[in-house]
Design an enzyme around this catalytic site. Structure first.
Site, PDB file in Angstrom:
ATOM      1  N   CYS A   8       4.940  -2.132  -4.374  1.00 32.84           N
ATOM      2  CA  CYS A   8       4.174  -1.375  -5.744  1.00 32.84           C
ATOM      3  C   CYS A   8       4.896  -0.319  -6.058  1.00 32.84           C
ATOM      4  O   CYS A   8       6.896  -0.571  -6.283  1.00 32.84           O
ATOM      5  CB  CYS A   8       3.301  -0.023  -4.652  1.00 32.84           C
ATOM      6  SG  CYS A   8       3.686   0.718  -3.624  1.00 32.84           S
ATOM      7  N   CYS A  13       1.656   4.832  -1.762  1.00 28.37           N
ATOM      8  CA  CYS A  13       0.512   4.577  -2.134  1.00 28.37           C
ATOM      9  C   CYS A  13      -0.530   3.089  -1.387  1.00 28.37           C
ATOM     10  O   CYS A  13      -1.269   3.285  -0.237  1.00 28.37           O
ATOM     11  CB  CYS A  13      -0.562   5.365  -2.919  1.00 28.37           C
ATOM     12  SG  CYS A  13      -0.315   6.706  -3.679  1.00 28.37           S
ATOM     13  N   ARG A  14      -0.043   2.390  -2.283  1.00 32.41           N
ATOM     14  CA  ARG A  14      -0.629   1.091  -2.033  1.00 32.41           C
ATOM     15  C   ARG A  14      -0.142   0.226  -1.271  1.00 32.41           C
ATOM     16  O   ARG A  14      -0.540  -0.272  -0.056  1.00 32.41           O
ATOM     17  CB  ARG A  14      -1.008   0.438  -3.162  1.00 32.41           C
ATOM     18  CG  ARG A  14      -2.136   1.286  -4.593  1.00 32.41           C
ATOM     19  CD  ARG A  14      -1.716   0.253  -6.429  1.00 32.41           C
ATOM     20  NE  ARG A  14      -0.319   1.354  -6.561  1.00 32.41           N
ATOM     21  CZ  ARG A  14       0.144   0.768  -7.739  1.00 32.41           C
ATOM     22  NH1 ARG A  14      -0.643   0.124  -8.672  1.00 32.41           N
ATOM     23  NH2 ARG A  14       1.218   0.793  -8.001  1.00 32.41           N
ATOM     24  N   ASP A 123      -3.839   1.820  -9.162  1.00 33.58           N
ATOM     25  CA  ASP A 123      -2.666   2.658  -9.131  1.00 33.58           C
ATOM     26  C   ASP A 123      -3.624   4.076  -8.569  1.00 33.58           C
ATOM     27  O   ASP A 123      -4.037   4.830  -9.655  1.00 33.58           O
ATOM     28  CB  ASP A 123      -1.774   2.725 -10.337  1.00 33.58           C
ATOM     29  CG  ASP A 123      -0.689   4.825 -10.090  1.00 33.58           C
ATOM     30  OD1 ASP A 123      -1.220   5.431  -8.165  1.00 33.58           O
ATOM     31  OD2 ASP A 123       0.243   4.359 -10.022  1.00 33.58           O
TER      32      ASP A 123
HETATM   33  P1  4NP Z   1       1.844   3.428  -5.467  1.00 30.87           P
HETATM   34  O1  4NP Z   1       1.387   4.615  -6.620  1.00 30.87           O
HETATM   35  O2  4NP Z   1       2.837   2.638  -5.839  1.00 30.87           O
HETATM   36  O3  4NP Z   1       0.404   2.997  -5.255  1.00 30.87           O
HETATM   37  O4  4NP Z   1       2.769   3.805  -4.215  1.00 30.87           O
HETATM   38  C1  4NP Z   1       2.158   6.278  -6.335  1.00 30.87           C
HETATM   39  C2  4NP Z   1       2.510   6.777  -6.005  1.00 30.87           C
HETATM   40  C3  4NP Z   1       3.678   8.074  -7.256  1.00 30.87           C
HETATM   41  C4  4NP Z   1       3.846   7.527  -8.440  1.00 30.87           C
HETATM   42  C5  4NP Z   1       3.037   6.331  -8.628  1.00 30.87           C
HETATM   43  C6  4NP Z   1       1.793   5.451  -8.229  1.00 30.87           C
HETATM   44  N1  4NP Z   1       4.730   8.279  -9.233  1.00 30.87           N
HETATM   45  O5  4NP Z   1       4.143   8.495 -10.060  1.00 30.87           O
HETATM   46  O6  4NP Z   1       4.954   9.455  -8.362  1.00 30.87           O
END
Ligand code: 4NP
Length: 151
Positions: A8, A13-14, A123
């Site tokens: 991701c 998160c994902r 997201d």
């Molecule tokens: P992920 O979620 O890509 O699912 O880990 C995010 C975590 C942090 C950020 C964006 C998406 N961020 O902009 O910090």
């Protein structure tokens, strides 16, 4: 041996959820390695988002020991299949591909359950707890299909 990488943006998160869910469904099968990474550098070395840890825990999965790392070109050498959570991550990954063979390893994870629809795992970072449960349910379905290929 098959090596699968979930990717991701932040790897907090994902993709940590995807890693935890798929590992659980594979029941520790020794011939499959599962890891996760993020295309961004913001969260390198950090643990997963507490909301991802909580939703995993609610479903009986412990992802609390995962640490975020950034996707790197050498991951194309290490992994056989690279699952992107959304089209933005897909493009970030394929931009680092060195060969057509590298690019061919990259797939959108939801195309495992809705082939060729190119749907995104949204997201959840700026969402609420329901966003994390929604992500969990999508990944649970996709990982059921993926796991069936290997067990
Ligand atoms: P992920 O979620 O890509 O699912 O880990 C995010 C975590 C942090 C950020 C964006 C998406 N961020 O902009 O910090």
């Amino acid at each position: 041996m098959t090596r699968i990488l979930m990717v991701c943006l932040g790897n907090i998160c994902r993709s940590p959820l995807a890693e935890g869910i798929l590992k659980t469904k594979l029941k520790g099968a020794a011939h499959v390695v599962v890891d996760s990474a993020g295309t961004g550098a913001y969260h390198i070395g950090k643990g997963s988002d507490p909301r991802s840890i909580a939703v995993a825990k609610a479903h009986g999965i412990d992802i609390s020991s995962q640490k975020a790392r950034q996707f790197k070109a050498s991951d194309f050498d290490t992994f056989d299949v690279i699952y992107a959570m959304d089209t933005s991550n897909y493009n970030n990954i394929t931009r680092l591909a060195r060969t057509a063979e590298d690019s061919a390893k990259v797939k959108l994870v939801l195309n495992e359950i809705t082939p060729q629809e190119d749907l995104n795992v949204p997201d959840p970072y700026y969402g609420g707890d329901q966003s994390f449960e929604n992500v969990y349910q999508m990944l649970d379905q996709a990982c059921t299909t993926i796991a069936k290929k290997y067990i």
